[in-house]
Scaffold this motif. Structure first.
Motif, PDB file in Angstrom:
ATOM      1  N   SER A  14      -4.272 115.886  55.915  1.00  0.00           N
ATOM      2  CA  SER A  14      -4.467 115.740  57.366  1.00  0.00           C
ATOM      3  C   SER A  14      -5.260 114.492  57.704  1.00  0.00           C
ATOM      4  O   SER A  14      -4.926 113.764  58.645  1.00  0.00           O
ATOM      5  CB  SER A  14      -5.158 116.974  57.947  1.00  0.00           C
ATOM      6  OG  SER A  14      -4.314 118.097  57.823  1.00  0.00           O
ATOM      7  N   THR A  15      -6.301 114.226  56.940  1.00  0.00           N
ATOM      8  CA  THR A  15      -7.132 113.044  57.200  1.00  0.00           C
ATOM      9  C   THR A  15      -6.327 111.760  57.022  1.00  0.00           C
ATOM     10  O   THR A  15      -6.308 110.893  57.905  1.00  0.00           O
ATOM     11  CB  THR A  15      -8.364 113.043  56.267  1.00  0.00           C
ATOM     12  OG1 THR A  15      -9.105 114.239  56.502  1.00  0.00           O
ATOM     13  CG2 THR A  15      -9.237 111.831  56.509  1.00  0.00           C
ATOM     14  N   LEU A  16      -5.663 111.631  55.882  1.00  0.00           N
ATOM     15  CA  LEU A  16      -4.856 110.434  55.637  1.00  0.00           C
ATOM     16  C   LEU A  16      -3.667 110.387  56.587  1.00  0.00           C
ATOM     17  O   LEU A  16      -3.296 109.314  57.067  1.00  0.00           O
ATOM     18  CB  LEU A  16      -4.381 110.395  54.181  1.00  0.00           C
ATOM     19  CG  LEU A  16      -3.544 109.167  53.806  1.00  0.00           C
ATOM     20  CD1 LEU A  16      -4.328 107.871  54.022  1.00  0.00           C
ATOM     21  CD2 LEU A  16      -3.078 109.279  52.358  1.00  0.00           C
ATOM     22  N   GLY A  17      -3.084 111.543  56.872  1.00  0.00           N
ATOM     23  CA  GLY A  17      -1.949 111.591  57.790  1.00  0.00           C
ATOM     24  C   GLY A  17      -2.287 111.038  59.161  1.00  0.00           C
ATOM     25  O   GLY A  17      -1.524 110.273  59.740  1.00  0.00           O
ATOM     26  N   HIS A  23      -2.047 104.008  62.263  1.00  0.00           N
ATOM     27  CA  HIS A  23      -1.667 102.668  61.808  1.00  0.00           C
ATOM     28  C   HIS A  23      -0.251 102.294  62.250  1.00  0.00           C
ATOM     29  O   HIS A  23      -0.015 101.195  62.724  1.00  0.00           O
ATOM     30  CB  HIS A  23      -1.777 102.574  60.284  1.00  0.00           C
ATOM     31  CG  HIS A  23      -1.266 101.277  59.752  1.00  0.00           C
ATOM     32  ND1 HIS A  23      -2.015 100.119  59.774  1.00  0.00           N
ATOM     33  CD2 HIS A  23      -0.072 100.947  59.215  1.00  0.00           C
ATOM     34  CE1 HIS A  23      -1.300  99.128  59.262  1.00  0.00           C
ATOM     35  NE2 HIS A  23      -0.116  99.612  58.915  1.00  0.00           N
ATOM     36  N   PHE A  24       0.682 103.223  62.056  1.00  0.00           N
ATOM     37  CA  PHE A  24       2.080 102.945  62.389  1.00  0.00           C
ATOM     38  C   PHE A  24       2.394 103.187  63.862  1.00  0.00           C
ATOM     39  O   PHE A  24       3.505 102.919  64.303  1.00  0.00           O
ATOM     40  CB  PHE A  24       3.015 103.802  61.526  1.00  0.00           C
ATOM     41  CG  PHE A  24       2.964 103.486  60.065  1.00  0.00           C
ATOM     42  CD1 PHE A  24       3.114 102.186  59.601  1.00  0.00           C
ATOM     43  CD2 PHE A  24       2.783 104.490  59.136  1.00  0.00           C
ATOM     44  CE1 PHE A  24       3.064 101.894  58.247  1.00  0.00           C
ATOM     45  CE2 PHE A  24       2.737 104.220  57.779  1.00  0.00           C
ATOM     46  CZ  PHE A  24       2.873 102.916  57.339  1.00  0.00           C
ATOM     47  N   GLY A 169       9.519 101.605  48.631  1.00  0.00           N
ATOM     48  CA  GLY A 169      10.698 101.632  49.485  1.00  0.00           C
ATOM     49  C   GLY A 169      10.502 102.255  50.830  1.00  0.00           C
ATOM     50  O   GLY A 169      11.469 102.458  51.581  1.00  0.00           O
ATOM     51  N   PHE A 170       9.259 102.580  51.185  1.00  0.00           N
ATOM     52  CA  PHE A 170       9.017 103.144  52.521  1.00  0.00           C
ATOM     53  C   PHE A 170       9.135 102.003  53.509  1.00  0.00           C
ATOM     54  O   PHE A 170       8.409 101.026  53.445  1.00  0.00           O
ATOM     55  CB  PHE A 170       7.635 103.795  52.583  1.00  0.00           C
ATOM     56  CG  PHE A 170       7.341 104.454  53.908  1.00  0.00           C
ATOM     57  CD1 PHE A 170       8.083 105.552  54.317  1.00  0.00           C
ATOM     58  CD2 PHE A 170       6.349 103.968  54.735  1.00  0.00           C
ATOM     59  CE1 PHE A 170       7.826 106.164  55.525  1.00  0.00           C
ATOM     60  CE2 PHE A 170       6.077 104.588  55.946  1.00  0.00           C
ATOM     61  CZ  PHE A 170       6.823 105.680  56.347  1.00  0.00           C
ATOM     62  N   PRO A 171      10.047 102.131  54.490  1.00  0.00           N
ATOM     63  CA  PRO A 171      10.359 100.993  55.370  1.00  0.00           C
ATOM     64  C   PRO A 171       9.200 100.526  56.244  1.00  0.00           C
ATOM     65  O   PRO A 171       9.120  99.354  56.561  1.00  0.00           O
ATOM     66  CB  PRO A 171      11.507 101.492  56.235  1.00  0.00           C
ATOM     67  CG  PRO A 171      11.582 102.949  56.027  1.00  0.00           C
ATOM     68  CD  PRO A 171      10.879 103.278  54.764  1.00  0.00           C
ATOM     69  N   ALA A 172       8.320 101.411  56.613  1.00  0.00           N
ATOM     70  CA  ALA A 172       7.210 100.996  57.475  1.00  0.00           C
ATOM     71  C   ALA A 172       5.953 100.704  56.649  1.00  0.00           C
ATOM     72  O   ALA A 172       4.896 100.530  57.202  1.00  0.00           O
ATOM     73  CB  ALA A 172       6.913 102.081  58.508  1.00  0.00           C
ATOM     74  N   GLY A 173       6.092 100.643  55.327  1.00  0.00           N
ATOM     75  CA  GLY A 173       4.935 100.523  54.469  1.00  0.00           C
ATOM     76  C   GLY A 173       4.247  99.180  54.462  1.00  0.00           C
ATOM     77  O   GLY A 173       3.122  99.065  54.003  1.00  0.00           O
ATOM     78  N   ALA A 174       4.890  98.150  54.921  1.00  0.00           N
ATOM     79  CA  ALA A 174       4.252  96.836  54.904  1.00  0.00           C
ATOM     80  C   ALA A 174       3.168  96.772  55.965  1.00  0.00           C
ATOM     81  O   ALA A 174       3.309  97.334  57.044  1.00  0.00           O
ATOM     82  CB  ALA A 174       5.295  95.761  55.160  1.00  0.00           C
ATOM     83  N   PRO A 175       2.064  96.099  55.656  1.00  0.00           N
ATOM     84  CA  PRO A 175       1.004  95.972  56.652  1.00  0.00           C
ATOM     85  C   PRO A 175       1.504  95.315  57.928  1.00  0.00           C
ATOM     86  O   PRO A 175       2.354  94.433  57.875  1.00  0.00           O
ATOM     87  CB  PRO A 175      -0.047  95.117  55.964  1.00  0.00           C
ATOM     88  CG  PRO A 175       0.252  95.234  54.501  1.00  0.00           C
ATOM     89  CD  PRO A 175       1.722  95.481  54.408  1.00  0.00           C
ATOM     90  N   VAL A 176       0.990  95.768  59.051  1.00  0.00           N
ATOM     91  CA  VAL A 176       1.381  95.173  60.336  1.00  0.00           C
ATOM     92  C   VAL A 176       0.235  94.400  60.926  1.00  0.00           C
ATOM     93  O   VAL A 176      -0.900  94.570  60.570  1.00  0.00           O
ATOM     94  CB  VAL A 176       1.855  96.251  61.333  1.00  0.00           C
ATOM     95  CG1 VAL A 176       3.154  96.866  60.862  1.00  0.00           C
ATOM     96  CG2 VAL A 176       0.819  97.326  61.540  1.00  0.00           C
TER      97      VAL A 176
END
Length: 176
Positions: A14-17, A23-24, A169-176
């Motif tokens: 839950s915390t990381l979620g 973030h996203f 391979g997670f598509p939104a995984g790159a830093p924004v």
């Protein structure tokens, strides 16, 4: 695309979620909270009134409803969610799964600070909490290990996790 977090009670799903969702700029959803909302009673009350089998069936139904929702979300599953009713396959088919693999000693410390009392399967463990956690993990590890990515750090900073998600391979995984 949904991102689902798997792991033992107290692993930080839950915390990381919440941090990942922020973030996203995605919705965060806690599966246990969804179950409570649908059932109209707390999880310990569901266990007490109807038993674990009923709870697991309800959990599977709510999970399938949640992963079918449109729009991206970060989902914190319950610790046992992947282990019943072919849920791990439903999660892997509809979401990117991330296993938070936290050492037993860390889980035990977190549960001793009051977390075990809220969890029906650990509530009565008392001084045997570490043993109960070890037995539970041994039974669940075969399901957790089917996640697409395993994070084996207890408090990985988000900045360290994002490249690992992208590499997996997670598509939104790159830093924004």
């Amino acid at each position: 695309m949904h991102l689902s977090l798997l792991g033992m009670p107290g692993s930080g799903k839950s915390t990381l979620g919440r941090a990942l969702a922020q973030h996203f700029n995605w919705q965060f959803l806690d599966l246990d909270a969804e179950i409570v909302a649908r059932a109209g009673q707390a999880i310990p009350a569901i266990f007490a009134a109807h038993g674990e089998a009923h709870f697991r069936q309800l959990e599977a139904e709510v999970l399938r409803d949640v992963v079918a929702r449109p729009g991206p979300l970060v989902l914190a599953t319950g610790g046992g969610t992947p282990c019943f009713h072919d849920n791990i396959n439903a999660l892997n088919a509809s979401t990117f799964t991330l296993w938070l693999d936290v050492p037993l000693a860390v889980l035990a410390r977190r549960m001793e600070r009051g977390g075990a009392a809220r969890r029906p399967l650990l509530a009565g463990a008392g001084p045997q909490l570490s043993t109960a956690l070890a037995e539970t993990l041994a039974a669940r590890q075969q399901f957790y290990s089917q996640a697409r990515l395993r994070l084996a750090e207890t408090r990985a900073p988000l900045a360290a996790l994002l490249p690992a998600l992208a590499h997996a391979g997670f598509p939104a995984g790159a830093p924004v």
